[in-house]
Design a protein around this motif. Sequence first.
Motif, PDB file in Angstrom:
ATOM      1  N   THR A  38       3.096   0.457  -9.663  1.00 35.09           N
ATOM      2  CA  THR A  38       3.530   0.733  -8.261  1.00 35.09           C
ATOM      3  C   THR A  38       4.749   1.191  -8.043  1.00 35.09           C
ATOM      4  O   THR A  38       5.111   1.450  -6.824  1.00 35.09           O
ATOM      5  CB  THR A  38       3.720  -0.782  -7.577  1.00 35.09           C
ATOM      6  OG1 THR A  38       4.356  -1.596  -8.567  1.00 35.09           O
ATOM      7  CG2 THR A  38       2.184  -1.469  -7.905  1.00 35.09           C
ATOM      8  N   ASP A  39       5.762   1.572  -8.998  1.00 34.01           N
ATOM      9  CA  ASP A  39       6.819   2.262  -8.506  1.00 34.01           C
ATOM     10  C   ASP A  39       6.607   3.493  -8.474  1.00 34.01           C
ATOM     11  O   ASP A  39       7.577   3.994  -7.592  1.00 34.01           O
ATOM     12  CB  ASP A  39       7.955   2.545 -10.015  1.00 34.01           C
ATOM     13  CG  ASP A  39       8.461   0.929 -10.256  1.00 34.01           C
ATOM     14  OD1 ASP A  39       8.577   0.073  -9.639  1.00 34.01           O
ATOM     15  OD2 ASP A  39       8.841   1.101 -11.498  1.00 34.01           O
ATOM     16  N   PHE A  40       5.472   4.150  -8.644  1.00 37.00           N
ATOM     17  CA  PHE A  40       5.058   5.580  -7.999  1.00 37.00           C
ATOM     18  C   PHE A  40       4.117   5.662  -7.031  1.00 37.00           C
ATOM     19  O   PHE A  40       3.561   6.873  -6.985  1.00 37.00           O
ATOM     20  CB  PHE A  40       4.538   6.292  -9.405  1.00 37.00           C
ATOM     21  CG  PHE A  40       5.684   6.004 -10.576  1.00 37.00           C
ATOM     22  CD1 PHE A  40       6.685   6.835 -10.437  1.00 37.00           C
ATOM     23  CD2 PHE A  40       5.408   5.338 -11.827  1.00 37.00           C
ATOM     24  CE1 PHE A  40       7.610   6.757 -11.738  1.00 37.00           C
ATOM     25  CE2 PHE A  40       6.256   5.155 -12.732  1.00 37.00           C
ATOM     26  CZ  PHE A  40       7.440   5.939 -12.705  1.00 37.00           C
ATOM     27  N   ASN A  41       3.619   4.574  -6.413  1.00 40.00           N
ATOM     28  CA  ASN A  41       2.926   4.813  -5.434  1.00 40.00           C
ATOM     29  C   ASN A  41       3.728   5.307  -4.211  1.00 40.00           C
ATOM     30  O   ASN A  41       4.905   5.679  -4.065  1.00 40.00           O
ATOM     31  CB  ASN A  41       2.130   3.566  -4.847  1.00 40.00           C
ATOM     32  CG  ASN A  41       2.933   2.413  -4.543  1.00 40.00           C
ATOM     33  OD1 ASN A  41       3.971   2.476  -4.123  1.00 40.00           O
ATOM     34  ND2 ASN A  41       2.286   0.959  -4.520  1.00 40.00           N
ATOM     35  N   SER A  42       2.772   5.441  -2.947  1.00 37.03           N
ATOM     36  CA  SER A  42       3.677   6.198  -1.725  1.00 37.03           C
ATOM     37  C   SER A  42       4.781   5.308  -1.370  1.00 37.03           C
ATOM     38  O   SER A  42       5.897   5.773  -0.706  1.00 37.03           O
ATOM     39  CB  SER A  42       2.585   6.350  -0.915  1.00 37.03           C
ATOM     40  OG  SER A  42       1.860   5.156  -0.254  1.00 37.03           O
ATOM     41  N   ALA A  43       4.448   3.867  -1.234  1.00 38.75           N
ATOM     42  CA  ALA A  43       5.621   2.978  -0.893  1.00 38.75           C
ATOM     43  C   ALA A  43       6.894   2.999  -2.031  1.00 38.75           C
ATOM     44  O   ALA A  43       8.143   3.151  -1.301  1.00 38.75           O
ATOM     45  CB  ALA A  43       5.060   1.712  -0.824  1.00 38.75           C
ATOM     46  N   GLY A  44       6.501   3.283  -3.032  1.00 37.43           N
ATOM     47  CA  GLY A  44       7.496   3.222  -4.217  1.00 37.43           C
ATOM     48  C   GLY A  44       8.425   4.400  -4.053  1.00 37.43           C
ATOM     49  O   GLY A  44       9.598   4.560  -4.273  1.00 37.43           O
TER      50      GLY A  44
END
Length: 335
Positions: free
Chosen positions: A129-135
Motif C-alpha cells: 500500500t506504500d505504492f497505491n495512489s494514496a501512498g
Amino acid sequence: MSHSSGITVSDGLLSTYSDSSRNSGVRAIKIQIKNEAVLEVIKTIDPVAEWEKDFDLVPTLLDEREAAYVLYRTDLKNDLNNHLWYLLCYVPDKCKVRDKMVYASTRANLKSGIGSVGIVDEIFGTHATDFNSAGFVAWKQHQEADVPLTELEQQKNEEVEAGLFKGGAGTSTAYVHGVAFPVDEPVVTALDALKAGDINYLQVGIDPDNEKIILKDSGTHDISAVPAQFPNNEPRFHFFKWTHENDGEVVNSILYCYSCPSSPVKLRMLYSTSKANVAAVAQDRGVVVDLKLEISNADEFLESDIRAQLHPPKAETKKTFAKPKPAGGRQLIKK
C-alpha cells in the motif's frame, strides 16, 4: 559507500523498458533478481486510467515475502519525447534479510543498466500500500513539504544514499544497519573458552537458510597453521589469540579476521553486513580484539604483516646537541 552486487540487466528488460518509454502500452514493469545474476521482467500491467490513479494497480504486482522493483511509467515526457518513470523499490518486512541487502546493492545496477535519464525519482516502501495512489500522494506531499530534518531523519536519509532500503509513503520502514542474527550457544561457549585460554582459535559462520550465527570450528593452532583453517569458497569470521614475544616480553593479542574469498554474491553481502555484530558478540563476552583484519584468501594472513601492525617500529628520536657557550660568557663584537 554502497557496494555494487554485480547483477546485470537482461536484454529482455532493456528491450521492454526502451519500447515502453516510446509507447504507451505498458504502465508498470515488475522486476526481480533471478539466479543471483540477472534482473528479469516478471510481469507488466497496462494502463487503465490516468497515471496518478493507476498507482492502485501496483499492489497487485507485489508479494508480501518477495522483494521487487517496479518501473512505473507516467504520462509525462522529456525533451526526447520519451516517457518519464518512477522507480519503486519494494522490500517487505517478511522477506529474507539477505534479499534486502542484495536488492539494496543492485538498485544502482538497474538504473545504470537501463539509463537513469528517464527516471524522475525513487520511492521506497515495505508494504504494497506504500505504492497505491494514496501512498503516492502522501509521498509527494512529504517531498514537497521541505521541512527541516531531525538528526534521526538525516541519518536515515544517509543510509538510503548508502544503498539501504527505507520505507516510503506509508508508516512502515525497513533498515539494514547490520545483521543481528541469533547466535548459537556453541559460539558463546567457544568465545568464553578463548578468553579463558582453553583454546586459541575459533571460526564462526552463518547458516543462511536458518539465518543464524554458528560455530564452524575451534581448537588450538600455531599462527603458521591458522591459514589452513580458512575455507576457500565461503566467507568466515576467525578469532585467534596469538601468544608471542615482543621486546623480550610475552604478549597475548587477539585477532579478529574476516576472510572473504570468491563466493556467491548473497553470501558475501550477508557476511559483510554481519561482521560488526559478530565483533559485538565477542565484546559482550569480554573478548577484547587487538587487531581486525579483512582478507580475500589465506595467503594474506601473514605473521610478518600481523606483527608489523601490532608492533609498529618505533620512530627513532633525533638527538640534539647544544651549541657550546663561548668562552667567558656572551661577548659583543664591535665593528
